[in-house]
Design a protein around this motif. Structure first.
Motif, mmCIF file in Angstrom:
data_model
loop_
_atom_site.group_PDB
_atom_site.id
_atom_site.type_symbol
_atom_site.label_atom_id
_atom_site.label_comp_id
_atom_site.label_asym_id
_atom_site.label_seq_id
_atom_site.Cartn_x
_atom_site.Cartn_y
_atom_site.Cartn_z
ATOM 1 N N GLY A 147 44.811 47.416 52.036
ATOM 2 C CA GLY A 147 44.172 46.175 52.413
ATOM 3 C C GLY A 147 44.576 45.049 51.482
ATOM 4 N N GLU A 148 44.250 43.849 51.898
ATOM 5 C CA GLU A 148 44.607 42.673 51.102
ATOM 6 C C GLU A 148 43.348 42.099 50.499
ATOM 7 N N ASP A 149 43.252 42.091 49.178
ATOM 8 C CA ASP A 149 42.085 41.535 48.536
ATOM 9 C C ASP A 149 42.472 41.128 47.127
ATOM 10 N N VAL A 150 42.085 39.934 46.745
ATOM 11 C CA VAL A 150 42.330 39.436 45.391
ATOM 12 C C VAL A 150 40.987 39.004 44.820
ATOM 13 N N GLU A 151 40.627 39.574 43.672
ATOM 14 C CA GLU A 151 39.330 39.304 43.068
ATOM 15 C C GLU A 151 39.499 38.611 41.727
ATOM 16 N N GLN A 152 38.662 37.623 41.473
ATOM 17 C CA GLN A 152 38.638 36.958 40.188
ATOM 18 C C GLN A 152 37.248 36.391 39.957
ATOM 19 N N SER A 153 36.899 36.251 38.686
ATOM 20 C CA SER A 153 35.588 35.704 38.374
ATOM 21 C C SER A 153 35.540 34.240 38.789
ATOM 22 N N LEU A 154 34.336 33.739 39.083
ATOM 23 C CA LEU A 154 34.211 32.407 39.653
ATOM 24 C C LEU A 154 34.160 31.297 38.604
ATOM 25 N N PHE A 155 33.658 31.617 37.403
ATOM 26 C CA PHE A 155 33.500 30.574 36.390
ATOM 27 C C PHE A 155 33.955 31.059 35.030
ATOM 28 N N LEU A 156 34.444 30.111 34.227
ATOM 29 C CA LEU A 156 34.800 30.393 32.837
ATOM 30 C C LEU A 156 34.591 29.122 32.044
ATOM 31 N N SER A 157 33.866 29.243 30.929
ATOM 32 C CA SER A 157 33.678 28.106 30.025
ATOM 33 C C SER A 157 34.358 28.410 28.703
ATOM 34 N N VAL A 158 35.119 27.438 28.220
ATOM 35 C CA VAL A 158 35.894 27.627 26.993
ATOM 36 C C VAL A 158 35.811 26.361 26.160
ATOM 37 N N ARG A 159 35.747 26.516 24.855
ATOM 38 C CA ARG A 159 35.744 25.339 23.971
ATOM 39 C C ARG A 159 37.156 24.778 23.848
ATOM 40 N N GLU A 160 37.211 23.472 23.783
ATOM 41 C CA GLU A 160 38.493 22.790 23.615
ATOM 42 C C GLU A 160 39.204 23.321 22.371
ATOM 43 N N GLY A 161 40.465 23.664 22.533
ATOM 44 C CA GLY A 161 41.250 24.189 21.414
ATOM 45 C C GLY A 161 41.333 25.706 21.398
ATOM 46 N N ASP A 162 40.370 26.361 22.052
ATOM 47 C CA ASP A 162 40.402 27.826 22.131
ATOM 48 C C ASP A 162 41.366 28.266 23.232
ATOM 49 N N SER A 163 41.576 29.562 23.317
ATOM 50 C CA SER A 163 42.390 30.108 24.410
ATOM 51 C C SER A 163 41.495 30.472 25.589
ATOM 52 N N SER A 164 42.008 30.250 26.769
ATOM 53 C CA SER A 164 41.312 30.646 28.006
ATOM 54 C C SER A 164 42.061 31.834 28.586
ATOM 55 N N VAL A 165 41.305 32.824 29.036
ATOM 56 C CA VAL A 165 41.926 33.960 29.709
ATOM 57 C C VAL A 165 41.232 34.160 31.055
ATOM 58 N N ILE A 166 41.994 34.013 32.101
ATOM 59 C CA ILE A 166 41.466 34.191 33.452
ATOM 60 C C ILE A 166 42.055 35.481 34.015
ATOM 61 N N ASN A 167 41.170 36.351 34.476
ATOM 62 C CA ASN A 167 41.597 37.664 34.957
ATOM 63 C C ASN A 167 41.530 37.772 36.471
ATOM 64 N N CYS A 168 42.326 38.671 36.989
ATOM 65 C CA CYS A 168 42.438 38.822 38.446
ATOM 66 C C CYS A 168 42.839 40.260 38.743
ATOM 67 N N THR A 169 42.282 40.816 39.799
ATOM 68 C CA THR A 169 42.751 42.113 40.272
ATOM 69 C C THR A 169 43.152 41.987 41.740
ATOM 70 N N TYR A 170 44.125 42.776 42.118
ATOM 71 C CA TYR A 170 44.578 42.747 43.493
ATOM 72 C C TYR A 170 44.674 44.169 44.001
ATOM 73 N N THR A 171 44.746 44.343 45.301
ATOM 74 C CA THR A 171 44.670 45.692 45.851
ATOM 75 C C THR A 171 45.987 46.169 46.465
ATOM 76 N N ASP A 172 46.850 45.236 46.854
ATOM 77 C CA ASP A 172 48.064 45.644 47.563
ATOM 78 C C ASP A 172 49.147 46.012 46.564
ATOM 79 N N SER A 173 49.393 47.304 46.403
ATOM 80 C CA SER A 173 50.360 47.760 45.405
ATOM 81 C C SER A 173 51.793 47.381 45.765
ATOM 82 N N SER A 174 52.005 46.964 47.021
ATOM 83 C CA SER A 174 53.363 46.569 47.412
ATOM 84 C C SER A 174 53.620 45.091 47.181
ATOM 85 N N SER A 175 52.646 44.391 46.573
ATOM 86 C CA SER A 175 52.853 42.970 46.278
ATOM 87 C C SER A 175 54.063 42.790 45.384
ATOM 88 N N THR A 176 54.901 41.888 45.778
ATOM 89 C CA THR A 176 56.134 41.662 45.029
ATOM 90 C C THR A 176 56.034 40.460 44.111
#
Lengths: 119, 111
Positions: B1-30
């Motif tokens: 199936g086709e599904d991409v999941e990611q969190s909806l919100f992220l708050s980060v202080r200016e100057g810090d690093s932001s890390v946005i995560n994502c998972t997907y389900t289609d192993s054939s994604s190129t």
């Protein structure tokens, strides 16, 4: 090089009315895609043109939606009659045909979107 | 199936690093993408990575791909106020195909 343009930028219509959205792709791009984002949800694929032919229309929600690309240049997406659940942002994207360019990944360039509100 | 999941919100202080995560389900994604949408604007392609790569770096952006876990992340170093936007994770199986998007992560920058 001009980017993908869409018209109108915003549209507010009443339920039951008709609305036509237009997309002008980047010149020379054979691929043209329509996507839609309903409030708070994913951006979902609607359909894909290669030149004037519909390559994939699996995402079209129902027969109230009609997309055309006569002449293989600009495209229109008509919603008739519009329903409340059709509200959202409609994006258009275009890209070169990778079968011609031979590039592994042809970037899809998106337009600014048309914000449609059905009351 | 086709599904991409990611969190909806992220708050980060200016100057810090932001890390946005994502998972997907289609192993054939190129192809895997990160798009950015600023308020009132269209979708801007930030970066993309092929499925045969583990990492891609482009100035302040670092994309990490764990194909085994179908996990993709975007790291923005030295986050600035101009980075405030919605970031969409997306996948595509074959060239010229449709792109499958997640719901988007809204990045909010704290002063």
């Amino acid at each position: 090089e001009a980017g993908v343009t869409q018209f109108p930028s915003h549209s507010v219509i009443e339920k039951g009315q008709t609305v036509t959205l237009r997309c002008d792709p980047i010149s020379g791009h054979d691929n043209l895609y329509w996507y839609r984002r309903v409030m708070g949800k994913e951006i979902k694929f609607l359909l894909h043109f290669v030149k004037e032919s519909k390559q994939d229309e699996s995402g079209m929600p129902n027969n109230r939606f009609l997309a055309e690309r006569t002449g293989g240049t600009y495209s229109t997406l008509k919603v008739q009659p519009a329903e409340l659940e059709d509200s959202g942002v409609y994006f258009c994207a275009s890209s070169h045909d990778s079968r011609r360019t031979g590039w592994r990944s042809e970037t899809q360039y998106f337009g600014p979107g048309t914000r449609l509100l059905v009351l | 199936g086709e599904d991409v999941e990611q969190s909806l919100f992220l708050s980060v202080r200016e100057g810090d690093s932001s890390v946005i995560n994502c998972t997907y389900t289609d192993s054939s994604s190129t192809y895997l993408y990160w798009y950015k949408q600023e308020p009132g604007a269209g979708l801007q392609l930030l970066t993309y990575i092929f499925s045969n790569m583990d990492m891609k770096q482009d100035q302040r952006l670092t994309v990490l791909l764990n194909k085994k876990d179908k996990h993709l992340s975007l790291r923005i170093a030295d986050t600035q106020t101009g980075d405030s936007a919605i970031y969409f994770c997306a996948e595509r199986v074959n060239r010229d195909d449709k792109i499958i998007f997640g719901k988007g992560t809204r990045l909010h920058i704290l002063p």
